[in-house]
Write an enzyme that holds these catalytic residues in place. Structure first.
Site, PDB file in Angstrom:
ATOM      1  N   ASN A  13       0.869  -1.181   0.000  1.00 23.74           N
ATOM      2  CA  ASN A  13       0.000   0.000   0.000  1.00 23.74           C
ATOM      3  C   ASN A  13       0.903   1.227   0.000  1.00 23.74           C
ATOM      4  OD1 ASN A  13      -1.823   2.027   0.439  1.00 23.74           O
ATOM      5  ND2 ASN A  13      -2.331   1.424   2.556  1.00 23.74           N
ATOM      6  N   LYS A  15       0.118   4.315  -0.352  1.00 24.93           N
ATOM      7  CA  LYS A  15      -0.482   5.544   0.188  1.00 24.93           C
ATOM      8  C   LYS A  15      -0.146   6.719  -0.742  1.00 24.93           C
ATOM      9  CE  LYS A  15      -0.128   3.333   4.633  1.00 24.93           C
ATOM     10  NZ  LYS A  15      -0.038   3.419   6.069  1.00 24.93           N
ATOM     11  N   HIS A  99      -9.603   1.607   4.773  1.00 25.30           N
ATOM     12  CA  HIS A  99      -8.318   1.762   5.466  1.00 25.30           C
ATOM     13  C   HIS A  99      -8.500   2.726   6.644  1.00 25.30           C
ATOM     14  CE1 HIS A  99      -4.202   2.814   6.349  1.00 25.30           C
ATOM     15  NE2 HIS A  99      -3.854   1.697   5.744  1.00 25.30           N
ATOM     16  N   GLU A 101      -6.768   5.043   7.761  1.00 22.17           N
ATOM     17  CA  GLU A 101      -6.471   6.453   7.475  1.00 22.17           C
ATOM     18  C   GLU A 101      -7.662   7.136   6.807  1.00 22.17           C
ATOM     19  OE1 GLU A 101      -2.794   5.775   5.401  1.00 22.17           O
ATOM     20  OE2 GLU A 101      -1.884   5.139   7.289  1.00 22.17           O
ATOM     21  N   GLU A 171      -5.655  -4.745  10.433  1.00 28.56           N
ATOM     22  CA  GLU A 171      -4.632  -3.728  10.648  1.00 28.56           C
ATOM     23  C   GLU A 171      -4.894  -2.981  11.945  1.00 28.56           C
ATOM     24  OE1 GLU A 171      -2.583  -2.636   6.706  1.00 28.56           O
ATOM     25  OE2 GLU A 171      -4.194  -1.226   7.042  1.00 28.56           O
ATOM     26  N   GLY A 177       2.349   2.235  10.632  1.00 30.53           N
ATOM     27  CA  GLY A 177       3.337   3.298  10.467  1.00 30.53           C
ATOM     28  C   GLY A 177       4.050   3.680  11.751  1.00 30.53           C
ATOM     29  N   SER A 217       3.169  -2.168  10.172  1.00 31.86           N
ATOM     30  CA  SER A 217       4.615  -2.299  10.377  1.00 31.86           C
ATOM     31  C   SER A 217       5.151  -3.691  10.063  1.00 31.86           C
ATOM     32  CB  SER A 217       4.999  -1.875  11.797  1.00 31.86           C
ATOM     33  OG  SER A 217       4.632  -0.521  12.022  1.00 31.86           O
TER      34      SER A 217
END
Ligand code: PGA
Length: 257
Positions: A13, A15, A99, A101, A171, A177, A217
């Site tokens: 991904n 991003k 996701h 985010e 996730e 991250g 991660s």
């Protein structure tokens, strides 16, 4: 992983990273490094503007190109958005939906996630449905309840025969991250619970065939241990997918066994 029943899928991904020229350089490097034969499925979720180029750059490889988001309506006055049909026509095979985010910064809810899943399926795209708890939820001990709710809501109305096309990515938000990975045991436990929810919603055969990824991660060092968990069938990888050598090491870890 359990190759007998389901596909192993390693997805990067990106991003909001990599321009077109970065994408070209990455494609050249990755194509040289890709192992022959015995491949797990490989997916790259690139920024929307670079989708047509990425499809061309990875033509005749086992790398499928994915989008990072989609709108749930077929068309209309939604400035800045892309429909599932637009993506499918450009050669997109998968799309990330929900996701964390997007949930956090763009007001995506479990209900819009559900609508997006239906829109993606209707256009022939394979959704990568993201679910995951916050640190607070984990500390309060409500992780499994919350994930169960997310999975059930996202899959509402999805018929059993479409479930083959869905990947679920677990996730944990606190691991994305942050360099803080869930332990293989923590990740395995939640992925097992996700499969159990799908078994309850559908049946054992459907649950056994669903690919469940871990994301947060994941990197060249921890991939093998995470993938050794029986219910972790791949990874959704952010940071470590930006470097072709790191990404290939994760692909190689998924090809072991
Ligand atoms: P990360 O991102 O690997 O950089 O933690 C994973 C993701 O957000 O999909």
């Amino acid at each position: 992983m359990n190759r007998r029943y389901r596909k192993t899928v390693i997805a990067g991904n990106w991003k909001m990273n990599k321009t077109l020229s970065d994408t070209q350089a990455f494609a050249q490097q990755l194509r040289e490094l890709l192992p022959r034969g015995k491949w797990c499925d490989i997916v790259l979720c690139v920024p929307a503007i670079n989708i047509p180029s990425a499809v061309r750059l990875f033509k005749n490889t086992r790398v499928a190109i994915a989008a990072q988001n989609v709108h749930f309506e077929e068309k209309g006055a939604f400035t800045g958005e892309l429909s599932a049909a637009m993506l499918a026509e450009q050669g997109v095979k998968y799309v990330i939906i929900g996701h964390s985010e997007r949930r956090q910064y763009y007001n995506e809810t479990d209900f819009t996630v559900n609508k997006k899943i239906h829109a993606a399926l209707a256009a022939g795209l394979n959704p990568i449905l993201c679910v995951g708890e916050s640190l607070e939820q984990r500390e309060l001990g409500v992780t499994l309840e919350y994930i169960t709710y997310q999975v059930k809501t996202a899959l509402a109305g999805v018929p059993a025969e479409q479930m083959r096309r869905i990947i679920v990515a677990y996730e944990p938000i606190w691991a994305i991250g942050t360099g803080r990975t869930a332990t293989a045991q923590q990740a395995g436990e939640v992925c097992q619970a996700i499969r159990a929810v799908i078994r309850k919603l559908y049946d054992a055969r459907v649950a056994r065939a669903v690919t469940i990824q871990y994301g947060g991660s994941m990197n060249a060092k921890n991939a093998a241990e995470l993938l050794a968990q029986p219910d972790i069938d791949g990874g959704l990888i952010g940071g470590a997918s930006l470097n072709a050598e790191d990404f290939i090491q994760i692909i190689n870890a998924a090809n072991q066994e």
